[in-house]
Write an enzyme that holds these catalytic residues in place. Structure first.
Site, PDB file in Angstrom:
ATOM      1  N   HIS A 126      -1.980  -3.542   6.147  1.00  0.00           N
ATOM      2  CA  HIS A 126      -2.452  -4.934   6.016  1.00  0.00           C
ATOM      3  C   HIS A 126      -2.130  -5.774   7.252  1.00  0.00           C
ATOM      4  CE1 HIS A 126      -3.767  -4.446   1.947  1.00  0.00           C
ATOM      5  NE2 HIS A 126      -2.551  -4.173   1.478  1.00  0.00           N
ATOM      6  N   ASP A 163      -5.532   3.989  -0.098  1.00  0.00           N
ATOM      7  CA  ASP A 163      -4.719   3.020  -0.844  1.00  0.00           C
ATOM      8  C   ASP A 163      -5.658   2.191  -1.741  1.00  0.00           C
ATOM      9  OD1 ASP A 163      -1.782   1.601  -0.471  1.00  0.00           O
ATOM     10  OD2 ASP A 163      -3.321   0.122  -0.972  1.00  0.00           O
ATOM     11  N   HIS A 165      -5.740  -0.875  -2.026  1.00  0.00           N
ATOM     12  CA  HIS A 165      -6.114  -2.118  -1.356  1.00  0.00           C
ATOM     13  C   HIS A 165      -6.781  -1.795  -0.023  1.00  0.00           C
ATOM     14  CE1 HIS A 165      -2.489  -2.900  -3.854  1.00  0.00           C
ATOM     15  NE2 HIS A 165      -3.136  -3.993  -4.177  1.00  0.00           N
ATOM     16  N   ASP A 245      -1.049   3.634  -4.837  1.00  0.00           N
ATOM     17  CA  ASP A 245      -1.059   2.592  -5.872  1.00  0.00           C
ATOM     18  C   ASP A 245      -2.344   2.563  -6.686  1.00  0.00           C
ATOM     19  OD1 ASP A 245      -2.376   1.746  -3.618  1.00  0.00           O
ATOM     20  OD2 ASP A 245      -1.203  -0.071  -3.315  1.00  0.00           O
TER      21      ASP A 245
HETATM   22 ZN   LIG Z   1      -1.863  -0.968  -1.700  1.00  0.00          ZN
END
Ligand SMILES: [Zn+2]
Length: 307
Positions: A126, A163, A165, A245
């Protein structure tokens, strides 16, 4: 097939509060499970070093790096965004986190092993060129990819991210740079809500997944949208933002993936890599339910090791 495992105890200095989901127990849980399952003894264990300023500056602006050093607290912790806790040891840990991935790259380039997994924190995907976000300070995978292109002159580097995200930082740094082909699967709509749409980037393959997506739909989407493009790209190096996740037991997202799906990912990535003897370096991103994380990493590594 030689699979290397890199980690560094320096991650303990990123001492997030007990109620923060990104904490040191994550790595400890992974290692306990790898030891319990005996896979630990079959891994090549490499020593790591911290990242150099030169490495960080390929991915991040000097103003951003200076600012992080200026705001780092002497005690306690501060929040650099609403999720990202910074403690007196966070930047030290972040330097070693990026450095561990670089050490794995150097091992791969020297032919010391086929593939590597870097159990590292803080995570990286991120972190943008000039912004810490979502538990991340330095973008480990972008730092590694840029070094591979700059120092080792690789021209076709695949960057995969499964992931839950979207890796907004990785796209911010490597998007539209033709030395890299980016592959991203993620729950959508979801954090980081940046909407990095495929149309804006000539080197991005997006696989958005609806809330509740389970094994069959996930595998079908990856099978049709990732594997043929990855294989046709003929990568010289495959880097993976390995976030776990999306597991159905993980509280941070609403995907319904299983341990076996991560095994399936590892196996297929290794199968494509085997066609050209391409090294695969995977680095830990998310994964917050400790048992599910540990089992998923074990399955992923078994898949990579025994394609
Ligand atoms: Zn994540």
């Amino acid at each position: 097939m030689v699979l290397a495992y890199y980690t560094s105890d320096e991650h303990f200095s990123h001492l997030t509060a007990d109620d923060h989901p990104e904490h040191a127990m994550r790595i400890m849980a992974i290692e306990q499970e790898l030891k319990r399952s005996k896979l630990w003894d079959d891994l090549l264990h490499g020593k790591t070093t911290p990242a150099t300023p030169e490495d960080l500056l390929r991915a991040h602006s000097s103003g951003y790096i200076d600012e992080l050093h200026l705001i780092q607290p002497d005690q306690g912790h501060i929040y650099v965004d609403e999720d990202t806790a910074m403690t007196p040891g966070s930047l030290h840990a972040a330097l070693w986190s990026a450095g561990s991935c670089i050490t794995a790259l150097e091992g791969a380039m020297a032919g010391e092993f086929n593939h590597a997994f870097v159990a590292t924190r803080p995570p990286g995907h991120h972190a943008e060129r000039g912004k810490a976000m979502g538990f991340c300070f330095f973008n480990n995978i972008a730092v590694t990819a840029l070094r591979a292109a700059d120092k080792h002159h690789l021209q076709r580097i695949a960057v995969l991210d499964f992931d839950a995200h979207q890796g907004n930082g990785t796209i911010d740094i490597l998007g539209n740079d033709q030395r890299f082909q980016l592959f991203s699967s993620f729950q959508h709509p979801f954090y980081p809500y940046k909407h990095y749409e495929q149309g804006r980037f000539s080197n991005l393959v997006n696989v958005p997944l609806e809330e509740g997506t389970g094994s069959a739909s996930f595998r079908a989407a990856i099978e049709t949208q990732w594997w043929p493009t990855l294989e046709a790209y003929a990568p010289e190096l495959i880097l993976v933002s390995a976030g776990f996740d999306g597991h159905k037991e993980d509280p941070m997202a609403e995907l319904n993936l299983t341990d076996e799906d991560y095994g399936w990912l590892g196996r297929h990535i290794a199968q494509i890599a085997a066609k050209r003897n391409t090294p695969v370096i995977s680095m830990l991103e998310g994964g917050y339910q400790l048992n599910a994380l540990a089992r998923s990493v074990r399955e992923y590594l078994l898949g990579l090791k025994n394609p």
